[in-house]
Design an enzyme around this catalytic site. Structure first.
Site, PDB file in Angstrom:
ATOM      1  N   ARG A 160      46.207  37.242  45.533  1.00 64.99           N
ATOM      2  CA  ARG A 160      46.096  38.411  46.121  1.00 64.99           C
ATOM      3  C   ARG A 160      45.246  39.145  44.544  1.00 64.99           C
ATOM      4  NH1 ARG A 160      46.872  39.151  50.999  1.00 64.99           N
ATOM      5  NH2 ARG A 160      48.513  38.127  52.331  1.00 64.99           N
ATOM      6  N   ASP A 161      44.070  39.734  44.532  1.00 68.19           N
ATOM      7  CA  ASP A 161      43.635  40.224  43.572  1.00 68.19           C
ATOM      8  C   ASP A 161      44.947  41.351  42.518  1.00 68.19           C
ATOM      9  OD1 ASP A 161      40.473  40.540  42.822  1.00 68.19           O
ATOM     10  OD2 ASP A 161      42.249  42.634  42.009  1.00 68.19           O
TER      11      ASP A 161
ATOM     12  N   ASN B 107      30.808  37.427  42.857  1.00 66.54           N
ATOM     13  CA  ASN B 107      29.960  38.482  41.381  1.00 66.54           C
ATOM     14  C   ASN B 107      29.384  36.988  40.487  1.00 66.54           C
ATOM     15  OD1 ASN B 107      30.053  40.777  42.488  1.00 66.54           O
ATOM     16  ND2 ASN B 107      32.061  40.978  41.477  1.00 66.54           N
TER      17      ASN B 107
ATOM     18  N   VAL C  90      35.781  37.735  35.109  1.00 66.46           N
ATOM     19  CA  VAL C  90      35.984  36.751  35.083  1.00 66.46           C
ATOM     20  C   VAL C  90      35.075  35.469  34.816  1.00 66.46           C
ATOM     21  CG1 VAL C  90      38.231  35.361  35.695  1.00 66.46           C
ATOM     22  CG2 VAL C  90      38.568  37.546  35.533  1.00 66.46           C
TER      23      VAL C  90
ATOM     24  N   HIS D 151      34.654  32.647  41.418  1.00 63.51           N
ATOM     25  CA  HIS D 151      35.594  33.348  42.299  1.00 63.51           C
ATOM     26  C   HIS D 151      34.732  33.781  43.505  1.00 63.51           C
ATOM     27  CE1 HIS D 151      34.794  36.421  39.220  1.00 63.51           C
ATOM     28  NE2 HIS D 151      35.570  37.179  40.491  1.00 63.51           N
TER      29      HIS D 151
ATOM     30  N   HIS E 118      35.791  36.532  46.827  1.00 66.58           N
ATOM     31  CA  HIS E 118      36.258  37.789  47.436  1.00 66.58           C
ATOM     32  C   HIS E 118      36.467  37.865  48.682  1.00 66.58           C
ATOM     33  CE1 HIS E 118      36.749  39.999  42.904  1.00 66.58           C
ATOM     34  NE2 HIS E 118      35.261  39.410  43.080  1.00 66.58           N
TER      35      HIS E 118
HETATM   36  P1  5GP Z   1      34.782  39.661  39.172  1.00 61.07           P
HETATM   37  O1  5GP Z   1      34.986  41.624  38.474  1.00 61.07           O
HETATM   38  O2  5GP Z   1      34.864  39.079  38.191  1.00 61.07           O
HETATM   39  O3  5GP Z   1      34.277  39.651  40.174  1.00 61.07           O
HETATM   40  O4  5GP Z   1      36.841  39.740  39.812  1.00 61.07           O
HETATM   41  C1  5GP Z   1      37.700  39.446  38.702  1.00 61.07           C
HETATM   42  C2  5GP Z   1      38.986  40.010  39.878  1.00 61.07           C
HETATM   43  O5  5GP Z   1      40.331  39.382  38.931  1.00 61.07           O
HETATM   44  C3  5GP Z   1      38.993  41.373  39.901  1.00 61.07           C
HETATM   45  O6  5GP Z   1      38.958  41.575  40.874  1.00 61.07           O
HETATM   46  C4  5GP Z   1      40.247  41.817  39.385  1.00 61.07           C
HETATM   47  O7  5GP Z   1      41.460  42.772  40.139  1.00 61.07           O
HETATM   48  C5  5GP Z   1      41.273  40.119  39.301  1.00 61.07           C
HETATM   49  N1  5GP Z   1      42.111  39.119  38.161  1.00 61.07           N
HETATM   50  C6  5GP Z   1      41.877  39.665  36.847  1.00 61.07           C
HETATM   51  N2  5GP Z   1      43.070  39.209  36.294  1.00 61.07           N
HETATM   52  C7  5GP Z   1      44.494  39.058  37.274  1.00 61.07           C
HETATM   53  C8  5GP Z   1      45.298  38.307  37.135  1.00 61.07           C
HETATM   54  O8  5GP Z   1      45.914  38.386  36.148  1.00 61.07           O
HETATM   55  N3  5GP Z   1      45.796  38.186  38.427  1.00 61.07           N
HETATM   56  C9  5GP Z   1      45.092  37.900  39.709  1.00 61.07           C
HETATM   57  N4  5GP Z   1      46.405  38.176  40.535  1.00 61.07           N
HETATM   58  N5  5GP Z   1      43.754  39.074  40.086  1.00 61.07           N
HETATM   59  C10 5GP Z   1      43.457  38.584  38.676  1.00 61.07           C
END
Ligand code: 5GP
Ligand code: ZN
Length: 120
Positions: A32-33, A90, A99, A103, A105
């Site tokens: 889960r996010d 992304n 990150v 990944h 979503h």
């Molecule tokens: P991005 O913005 O790189 O496409 O998505 C990164 C996602 O990772 C974001 O939606 C953010 O909320 C999630 N995220 C970042 N750090 C953590 C974490 O420590 N644990 C969890 N479960 N999600 C995280």
């Protein structure tokens, strides 16, 4: 697995940072996010570190398939199939990748907004 130092998702996969599992397989992990953007918001990662989908798909197309398959399994487990769900990734700065461990979503649980939402 090739754990990358200072990678949040490598630490989650290793169990060093806690997460809430939705589905797992030999090669991928769905959790889960932390800051959900929809009622159901699942992050799906390969257990091996790759920086983005460009690098992943070129160096390991089979693993790319495993990750997408686990995303579909996680969506089904979360009850999203009847009403539908979205899968997105992304890549790089303009897309807002925060990150640097590839990944996907999984988003669902309500009618979703436009794909390219306005910036705030
Ligand atoms: P991005 O913005 O790189 O496409 O998505 C990164 C996602 O990772 C974001 O939606 C953010 O909320 C999630 N995220 C970042 N750090 C953590 C974490 O420590 N644990 C969890 N479960 N999600 C995280
Ligand atoms: Zn990583």
């Amino acid at each position: 697995m090739n754990k990358e130092p200072d990678c949040i998702f490598c630490s989650i996969i290793a169990g060093d940072i806690p997460s809430t599992e939705v589905a797992t397989s030999e090669h991928a992990y769905a959790f889960r996010d932390l800051h959900p953007a929809a009622p159901s918001h699942i992050v799906v990662v390969p257990k091996r570190h790759h920086p983005n989908v460009n690098e992943l798909s070129h160096t390991d197309p089979e693993l790319t398939g495993h990750v997408v398959a686990l995303a579909a399994e996680a969506a089904t487990k979360d009850g999203l199939d009847a009403d539908g769900w979205r899968l997105l990734t992304n890549t790089g700065e303009h897309a807002g990748q925060t990150v640097q461990h590839v990944h996907f979503h999984v988003l669902g649980g309500e009618r979703l907004g436009p794909l390219n939402a306005p910036r705030n």
